[in-house]
Design a protein around this motif. Structure first.
Motif, PDB file in Angstrom:
ATOM      1  N   TYR A 119      50.614  73.069   9.993  1.00 46.28           N
ATOM      2  CA  TYR A 119      51.767  72.450   9.337  1.00 46.28           C
ATOM      3  C   TYR A 119      52.935  73.423   9.382  1.00 46.28           C
ATOM      4  O   TYR A 119      52.781  74.625   9.629  1.00 46.28           O
ATOM      5  N   ASN A 123      57.975  72.650   5.635  1.00 47.17           N
ATOM      6  CA  ASN A 123      57.723  71.286   5.190  1.00 47.17           C
ATOM      7  C   ASN A 123      57.950  71.186   3.681  1.00 47.17           C
ATOM      8  O   ASN A 123      57.442  72.024   2.917  1.00 47.17           O
ATOM      9  N   PHE A 141      49.170  61.966   3.468  1.00 47.06           N
ATOM     10  CA  PHE A 141      49.930  62.830   4.369  1.00 47.06           C
ATOM     11  C   PHE A 141      50.079  62.161   5.736  1.00 47.06           C
ATOM     12  O   PHE A 141      49.231  61.351   6.148  1.00 47.06           O
ATOM     13  N   GLN A 142      51.152  62.504   6.430  1.00 45.26           N
ATOM     14  CA  GLN A 142      51.370  62.006   7.780  1.00 45.26           C
ATOM     15  C   GLN A 142      50.604  62.900   8.747  1.00 45.26           C
ATOM     16  O   GLN A 142      50.902  64.093   8.879  1.00 45.26           O
ATOM     17  N   VAL A 144      49.116  63.694  12.623  1.00 43.57           N
ATOM     18  CA  VAL A 144      49.346  63.451  14.043  1.00 43.57           C
ATOM     19  C   VAL A 144      48.181  64.015  14.853  1.00 43.57           C
ATOM     20  O   VAL A 144      47.609  65.052  14.496  1.00 43.57           O
ATOM     21  N   TRP A 161      45.645  56.472   8.704  1.00 41.06           N
ATOM     22  CA  TRP A 161      46.522  56.170   9.838  1.00 41.06           C
ATOM     23  C   TRP A 161      46.946  57.474  10.491  1.00 41.06           C
ATOM     24  O   TRP A 161      47.342  58.433   9.820  1.00 41.06           O
ATOM     25  N   TYR A 163      49.291  59.146  13.735  1.00 44.04           N
ATOM     26  CA  TYR A 163      50.250  58.979  14.831  1.00 44.04           C
ATOM     27  C   TYR A 163      49.669  59.652  16.073  1.00 44.04           C
ATOM     28  O   TYR A 163      49.203  60.787  16.012  1.00 44.04           O
ATOM     29  N   ARG A 179      58.491  66.116  11.412  1.00 45.93           N
ATOM     30  CA  ARG A 179      58.455  64.675  11.635  1.00 45.93           C
ATOM     31  C   ARG A 179      57.062  64.115  11.373  1.00 45.93           C
ATOM     32  O   ARG A 179      56.878  62.908  11.243  1.00 45.93           O
ATOM     33  N   GLN A 180      56.066  64.993  11.336  1.00 41.75           N
ATOM     34  CA  GLN A 180      54.716  64.676  10.873  1.00 41.75           C
ATOM     35  C   GLN A 180      54.278  65.846  10.001  1.00 41.75           C
ATOM     36  O   GLN A 180      54.733  66.975  10.201  1.00 41.75           O
ATOM     37  N   ASP A 181      53.382  65.565   9.042  1.00 40.54           N
ATOM     38  CA  ASP A 181      52.999  66.621   8.095  1.00 40.54           C
ATOM     39  C   ASP A 181      51.982  67.608   8.676  1.00 40.54           C
ATOM     40  O   ASP A 181      52.150  68.826   8.528  1.00 40.54           O
TER      41      ASP A 181
END
Length: 258
Positions: A119, A123, A141-142, A144, A161, A163, A179-181
């Motif tokens: 990460y 952030n 959390f996002q 990827v 989910w 990405y 842009r992602q966590d």
């Protein structure tokens, strides 16, 4: 893959994948496909494939077993598909039920890993991310990952989910830009990976608990001549070179007699 098919395949696909120079051609030929843009495991510099996986196989299969090796990188999903279509002989990856349908795998891992959560230090949720200790803590959390990483998708909590970036480098870039966590990666040693990517702002990481940590095994297509005998000899060699410390030296980038 016989010599004639090997040469024809080089001509047909050389422009599509990045090729490493062939080792000695005196022995049997083995064409190995890797994920492109996936440091420290496999990546290209000036058209030549480098990384922990090709370096380890050069040592084990090339130097010790006498194979002529061709290393190629493609997007990871395509690398796997090409081997399924007999355009390539082998992968070095985590065995999964789907991959076992067309590959026979070594029992011994070439590379063993730990699982890390990556990460950005900038952030806004960095303090909360620092509290993540298990995969079950990822909710909210996002996350990827990259296309074709079947092992990672198999261990993530149901319903989470994710990405899907095209490459490992893109995944790290998205994390570095907030842009992602988080990105979850398995590495034998985290040192050197982030410096190779030269990310700004800096990406940091910590180890998380994972009872199903990945290991990378040699998988050769089932139709390859004498595949089971090759893998039996390969397993014995891996055990010997790991015990001597030579394989770990290759993975760490040290002289093998250090």
């Amino acid at each position: 893959m016989n010599r004639r098919d090997f040469i024809k395949s080089m001509a047909a696909t050389g422009a599509a994948g990045l090729l490493a120079p062939l080792r000695a051609i005196a022995g049997p030929l083995l064409s190995v496909n890797y994920a492109e843009g996936a440091p420290p495991y496999s990546y290209a510099v000036d058209g030549t494939v480098h990384g922990l996986l090709p370096d380890s196989l050069d040592f084990l299969l090339g130097e010790k077993m006498g194979f002529g090796l061709r290393h190629r990188t493609f997007p990871w999903k395509r690398s796997q598909l090409l081997v399924r279509q007999d355009d390539g002989d082998a992968l070095c990856t985590t065995p999964t039920p789907e991959r076992r349908l067309y590959l026979d795998f070594s029992a011994e891992p070439v590379v063993r890993t730990k699982t890390y959560l990556f990460y950005s230090a900038t952030n806004p949720r960095a303090e909360a991310i620092q509290g993540i200790r298990t995969l079950e803590d990822l909710g909210g959390f996002q996350v990827v990952n990259y296309l074709g990483d079947a092992w990672m998708y198999s261990i993530l909590p149901a319903g989470l989910w994710v990405y899907r970036a095209k490459t490992v480098q893109e995944a790290f870039h998205l994390v570095g830009k907030n842009r992602q966590d988080v990105f979850i990666g398995s590495l034998p040693d985290v040192k050197g990976t982030l410096s190779r990517l030269r990310l700004a702002p800096p990406v940091t990481c910590h180890e998380i608990e994972n009872p199903r940590t990945a290991s990378f095994h040699l998988g050769i297509r089932k139709q390859y001549p004498e595949v089971r005998d090759i893998l039996a000899r390969f397993d014995a060699l891996v055990r010997r070179e790991r015990k001597s410390g030579a394989l770990d030296a290759v993975i760490a980038g040290r002289p093998k007699d250090a």
